[in-house]
Structure formats: C-alpha cells, structure tokens
Design an enzyme around this catalytic site. Structure first.
Site, short mmCIF file in Angstrom:
data_model
loop_
_atom_site.label_atom_id
_atom_site.label_comp_id
_atom_site.label_asym_id
_atom_site.label_seq_id
_atom_site.Cartn_x
_atom_site.Cartn_y
_atom_site.Cartn_z
N CYS A 2 23.53 76.56 -72.97
CA CYS A 2 24.97 76.77 -72.81
C CYS A 2 25.26 78.22 -73.15
O CYS A 2 25.19 78.62 -74.32
CB CYS A 2 25.76 75.84 -73.74
SG CYS A 2 27.55 76.06 -73.60
N GLU A 107 27.33 76.50 -65.69
CA GLU A 107 25.91 76.74 -65.42
C GLU A 107 25.79 77.33 -64.02
O GLU A 107 26.64 77.07 -63.15
CB GLU A 107 25.09 75.46 -65.52
CG GLU A 107 24.91 74.93 -66.93
CD GLU A 107 24.03 75.80 -67.81
OE1 GLU A 107 23.47 76.80 -67.29
OE2 GLU A 107 23.90 75.49 -69.01
#
Length: 236
Positions: A2, A107
């Site tokens: 992340c 992402e």
C-alpha cells in the site's frame, strides 16, 4: 503493498465509526491522494483509560532506536507474516498497534514496461474502513519528537491479485477492540486478524492517471476513468 490511499470522510463520521469521543477529534481535511512521509490519521487505544484517541502521524515508521529519520522511507509497509520478527516492527507489533482509517487505496496494474493503469480499491458502498497499523515514537538529535506509523500488508485477495500480489491488511470492525487492546502483547493472538479481506465486500475501478502524480489531491483523483480512457495491454 500500500503506497497511496485516500481518506475523504469528515471528522464527525470518523469519530462515529471508530467510537472516538468528540473531544478527541483532530482537524482533518478530505485527502484524495495520501502519500508516504505525509501526515495521516491514526487511531489508538488509550493505555490509561478505556477510550480511543485520534492522532496525526508521519507515514513511514521510524523505530525509537533509529539513528536516522530516513529509515521511514523504507517502512511505509510491514509484512504481517514477519512483522513480529523484524527489528523495525517487532516491538510495535507487541505494544503499539493502531488503526489507519481510509475509504480507498490505489494500486497500479503493470501493462508493459512503460504503462500502468491505476485502480481505486475499497468497499462496495465506499464506506470508511481501517488498515491494521503499527506506530512508534522517535526523538531526533535536536530533541524533536516524531510519531510515525506503518501499514501492515497481507496476501492479495481474489479482487486485487490481478493487480498486485499483496494488499493492505484490512480489519473487520468487530476486530478493532482486540487489535487495539494494549493488554494483548502476544502477536499470535492478533495474527489471525491479518488475513486477506473478503473480496465480496469490496470493489475496484480504473482511474485516470491524475492520481499517479502525488501533487494532485482533489476529487479528480478518485473519479472513474471513462472506458475509452482505460489503458489496455499492448499486443505484440
């Protein structure tokens, strides 16, 4: 992993969702593109009283024993499988766990050596949720005190695995108490909470490349990209 996320929920909603008293609310303007080393909202359990508190921390954990702040550039994430063993995280895993609120994370799916497609990933209803986090407090040579945090990661679930093989460890609301409990110092007791989150409760959608520039931090970062603008793999 992340490396970028968003938190656009208002302070009052965060306080209600996470059970934080009104007098513990911190000032927080909606953020659409949060990046490492920036200030982020963190929720901890008070050690003296049975209440949760908001804090602002630097994203990128700086262990209390570190000689240099730059280690925080390499500790924005911690692997949940090994955090209890790694020097940078093992003490925090036992004694300094926290929640990191979000309402989406980003992402980038690799399409070729030069092309990536960004995606927003979050809950089906765009509601707020919490990453499992660790925190620490570090004092510089000049005496400045910096509190910092890291987001734990786990294996990707069925929704995210085509984009990346890791994802942030997202906690269920019913598990917040156990994760935050300062009396729980054995990592094995909380390890089961760090499984991949149920993909049936989540969604993802493609974004424009505006989110790829960390300087952009407005609603355009989370708007779904029109189908004609979504990058597709090149055929050879």
């Amino acid at each position: 992993m992340c490396g970028r996320y968003r938190l656009t929920a208002k302070e009052r909603y965060l306080a209600e969702h996470f059970g934080v008293d009104d007098d513990e609310i911190v000032d927080w303007a909606p953020r659409y593109n949060i990046a490492p080393t920036q200030q982020v909202v963190v929720i901890r359990q008070d050690r003296q009283e049975p209440k949760r508190t908001f804090s602002l921390m630097r994203w990128g954990l700086i262990p209390y024993w570190s000689q240099d702040i730059s280690i925080g550039n390499r500790t924005i994430n911690a692997m949940s499988e090994t955090a209890s063993e790694k020097p940078a995280f093992r003490e925090a895993m036992r004694n300094r766990r926290c929640l990191v609120p979000a309402d989406g994370f980003f992402e980038w799916k690799k399409l070729s050596s030069k092309r990536k497609q960004p995606y927003n990933i979050g809950m089906l209803d765009d509601s707020v949720f919490a990453f499992a986090g660790l925190w620490d407090s570090w004092r510089s040579g000049s005496g400045e005190m910096i509190e910092s945090c890291s987001i734990l990661t786990t294996d990707a679930n069925a929704l995210t695995q085509e984009i990346h093989n890791r994802m942030p460890a997202i906690l269920k609301p019913e598990d917040y108490n156990l994760w935050l409990d300062p009396g729980v110092t054995d990592p094995e007791r909380v390890q089961e909470l760090l499984r991949p989150f149920d993909p049936r409760l989540m969604k993802k959608y493609p974004l424009s490349t505006a989110v790829s520039n960390v300087k952009n931090d407005g609603p355009e970062c989370i708007q779904e990209a029109p189908a004609e603008d979504v990058a597709t793999p090149m055929l050879f």
